[in-house]
Design an enzyme around this catalytic site. Structure first.
Site, PDB file in Angstrom:
ATOM      1  N   ASN A   6       0.835  -1.191  -0.049  1.00 47.35           N
ATOM      2  CA  ASN A   6       0.265  -0.021   0.028  1.00 47.35           C
ATOM      3  C   ASN A   6       0.899   1.209  -0.051  1.00 47.35           C
ATOM      4  O   ASN A   6       1.560   1.406   1.085  1.00 47.35           O
ATOM      5  CB  ASN A   6      -0.853  -0.083   1.261  1.00 47.35           C
ATOM      6  N   ASP A   8       0.057   4.573   0.038  1.00 46.28           N
ATOM      7  CA  ASP A   8      -0.735   5.921   0.343  1.00 46.28           C
ATOM      8  C   ASP A   8       0.237   6.865   0.927  1.00 46.28           C
ATOM      9  O   ASP A   8      -0.034   7.835   0.572  1.00 46.28           O
ATOM     10  CB  ASP A   8      -1.946   5.333   1.329  1.00 46.28           C
ATOM     11  N   HIS A   9       0.915   6.275   1.634  1.00 42.39           N
ATOM     12  CA  HIS A   9       1.994   7.106   2.532  1.00 42.39           C
ATOM     13  C   HIS A   9       3.097   7.955   1.973  1.00 42.39           C
ATOM     14  O   HIS A   9       3.796   8.689   2.357  1.00 42.39           O
ATOM     15  CB  HIS A   9       2.297   6.376   3.953  1.00 42.39           C
ATOM     16  N   ARG A  17       3.738  18.793   1.833  1.00 38.27           N
ATOM     17  CA  ARG A  17       4.248  20.040   1.150  1.00 38.27           C
ATOM     18  C   ARG A  17       3.442  20.619   0.029  1.00 38.27           C
ATOM     19  O   ARG A  17       3.837  21.682  -0.420  1.00 38.27           O
ATOM     20  CB  ARG A  17       5.696  19.781   0.905  1.00 38.27           C
ATOM     21  N   HIS A  42      -5.502   3.893  -1.877  1.00 36.32           N
ATOM     22  CA  HIS A  42      -6.711   4.136  -1.390  1.00 36.32           C
ATOM     23  C   HIS A  42      -7.209   5.554  -1.699  1.00 36.32           C
ATOM     24  O   HIS A  42      -6.657   6.342  -1.109  1.00 36.32           O
ATOM     25  CB  HIS A  42      -6.830   3.868   0.041  1.00 36.32           C
ATOM     26  N   ARG A  44      -9.454   8.264  -1.173  1.00 35.60           N
ATOM     27  CA  ARG A  44     -10.513   8.708  -0.279  1.00 35.60           C
ATOM     28  C   ARG A  44     -11.173   9.904  -0.678  1.00 35.60           C
ATOM     29  O   ARG A  44     -10.853  10.530  -1.593  1.00 35.60           O
ATOM     30  CB  ARG A  44      -9.812   9.209   0.987  1.00 35.60           C
ATOM     31  N   ARG A  48      -6.764  13.075   0.505  1.00 35.99           N
ATOM     32  CA  ARG A  48      -5.964  13.502   1.523  1.00 35.99           C
ATOM     33  C   ARG A  48      -4.559  12.985   1.241  1.00 35.99           C
ATOM     34  O   ARG A  48      -3.336  13.614   1.562  1.00 35.99           O
ATOM     35  CB  ARG A  48      -6.242  13.153   3.169  1.00 35.99           C
ATOM     36  N   HIS A  49      -4.428  11.802   0.373  1.00 33.14           N
ATOM     37  CA  HIS A  49      -3.332  11.160   0.092  1.00 33.14           C
ATOM     38  C   HIS A  49      -3.264  11.016  -1.342  1.00 33.14           C
ATOM     39  O   HIS A  49      -2.683  11.709  -2.448  1.00 33.14           O
ATOM     40  CB  HIS A  49      -2.584  10.275   0.827  1.00 33.14           C
ATOM     41  N   GLU A  69      -8.573   0.695  -3.518  1.00 33.66           N
ATOM     42  CA  GLU A  69      -9.096   0.513  -2.099  1.00 33.66           C
ATOM     43  C   GLU A  69     -10.263   1.710  -2.136  1.00 33.66           C
ATOM     44  O   GLU A  69      -9.581   2.697  -2.421  1.00 33.66           O
ATOM     45  CB  GLU A  69      -8.286   0.883  -0.926  1.00 33.66           C
ATOM     46  N   THR A  99      -6.878   6.393   9.820  1.00 35.00           N
ATOM     47  CA  THR A  99      -6.805   5.074   8.815  1.00 35.00           C
ATOM     48  C   THR A  99      -8.206   4.514   8.951  1.00 35.00           C
ATOM     49  O   THR A  99      -8.920   4.522   9.797  1.00 35.00           O
ATOM     50  CB  THR A  99      -5.526   4.245   9.246  1.00 35.00           C
ATOM     51  N   THR A 100      -8.043   3.513   7.848  1.00 31.53           N
ATOM     52  CA  THR A 100      -9.457   2.512   8.134  1.00 31.53           C
ATOM     53  C   THR A 100      -9.681   1.980   9.577  1.00 31.53           C
ATOM     54  O   THR A 100      -8.576   1.207   9.830  1.00 31.53           O
ATOM     55  CB  THR A 100      -9.525   1.337   7.114  1.00 31.53           C
ATOM     56  N   GLU A 150     -10.669  -9.568   2.825  1.00 37.10           N
ATOM     57  CA  GLU A 150      -9.551  -9.192   3.204  1.00 37.10           C
ATOM     58  C   GLU A 150      -9.775  -9.098   4.672  1.00 37.10           C
ATOM     59  O   GLU A 150     -10.900  -8.452   5.108  1.00 37.10           O
ATOM     60  CB  GLU A 150      -8.900  -8.008   2.624  1.00 37.10           C
ATOM     61  N   HIS A 190      -3.642  -4.782   7.680  1.00 39.09           N
ATOM     62  CA  HIS A 190      -3.730  -3.576   8.490  1.00 39.09           C
ATOM     63  C   HIS A 190      -2.873  -3.979   9.631  1.00 39.09           C
ATOM     64  O   HIS A 190      -3.017  -4.812  10.543  1.00 39.09           O
ATOM     65  CB  HIS A 190      -5.340  -3.336   9.048  1.00 39.09           C
ATOM     66  N   GLY A 191      -1.944  -3.027   9.786  1.00 41.93           N
ATOM     67  CA  GLY A 191      -1.289  -2.946  11.150  1.00 41.93           C
ATOM     68  C   GLY A 191      -0.125  -4.113  11.089  1.00 41.93           C
ATOM     69  O   GLY A 191       0.766  -4.355  12.195  1.00 41.93           O
ATOM     70  N   HIS A 213       1.908   1.039   6.119  1.00 39.72           N
ATOM     71  CA  HIS A 213       2.784   1.722   6.962  1.00 39.72           C
ATOM     72  C   HIS A 213       4.249   1.190   7.504  1.00 39.72           C
ATOM     73  O   HIS A 213       4.988   1.827   7.551  1.00 39.72           O
ATOM     74  CB  HIS A 213       1.842   1.975   8.286  1.00 39.72           C
TER      75      HIS A 213
END
Ligand code: PXP
Length: 238
Positions: A6, A8-9, A17, A42, A44, A48-49, A69, A99-100, A150, A190-191, A213
């Protein structure tokens, strides 16, 4: 076991920035070079990302599998039907969440999800539903026409005692077995990180994990390629 990354980050950092770098599209290519077998992003509602441009270009460049996603909204279904990702993962979306936060409440959203999955399937897009490890979610996923579940591993990842971890893993293993016996493809995410992933070697029904992440965090120190290679090295033995 396969890895889907993933990204996204990477876009979160870009948006911090409001610049054009780092670019999630370049990150996706590096993930694939390093052995990832899927790229997850993802889109959204609040962008946001990941943004619309990212999804469009990712569709052009991702050679393994693009997993979009998204929430089951009209806006997102329209975008998915235009972009044609290989897979859509339907997730609940709450505007204020970082996050979700949990799996879909399929029982409450059943009619809506059935219609959304039918529209996506009509375009030959595979559909995964993100669910908590509760047994009733297997039948519900089948009823609404999903191809994949999932399993949400966030609660497992947040466990602080070995006892609670074992209990959560038991629930994850049980739903994975039930779902795969009913011919659903089973993935998880997740996580998950470089430490808590090891017990998943005992759940062979889980064919793929979606991790963001922890890989992006490690990449800050080691570079994206090494961060992905490190995870691939661990899970390819499972
Ligand atoms: N799977 C789903 C459905 C998610 O929403 C997320 C987070 O975006 C992930 C997997 C990856 O979670 P993490 O970033 O904690 O690895």
């Amino acid at each position: 076991m396969k890895l889907a990354v993933n990204i996204d980050h990477i876009a979160t950092l870009r948006e911090a920035r409001g610049e054009i770098e780092p670019d999630p599209v370049i990150a996706a290519g590096i993930c694939e070079f390093a052995g990832a077998e899927g790229i997850v992003c993802h889109l959204r509602e609040d962008r946001r990302h990941i943004n619309d441009r990212d999804v469009r270009i990712l569709r052009e460049v991702v050679k393994t599998k693009l997993d979009l996603e998204m929430a089951a909204t009209d806006e997102m279904v329209k975008i998915a039907c235009e972009v044609l990702p290989d897979l859509v993962t339907l997730v609940p979306e709450n505007r204020k969440e970082l996050t979700t936060e949990g799996g879909l409440n399929i029982a409450v959203m059943k009619d809506r999800l059935t219609d959304v999955i039918a529209a996506l399937t009509d375009k030959e897009i595979f559909v995964s539903v993100f669910v908590d490890p509760e047994p009733e979610n297997v039948d519900l996923a089948l009823e609404i026409g999903a191809n994949i579940i999932e399993i949400h591993t966030g609660k497992y990842a947040n466990c602080v005692t070995e006892e609670s971890q074992i209990k959560e893993l038991g629930k994850i293993g049980a739903i994975a077995k039930m779902a795969s016996e009913l011919d659903l493809i089973v993935t998880a995410g997740h996580g998950l990180n470089y430490y808590n992933i090891f017990p998943f070697q005992n759940i062979p029904e889980i064919r793929e994990v979606s991790i963001g992440h922890s890989i992006i965090s490690r990449a800050v120190y080691t570079g994206m390629q090494k961060a992905v290679e490190d995870m691939v090295k661990i899970i390819s033995k499972f």
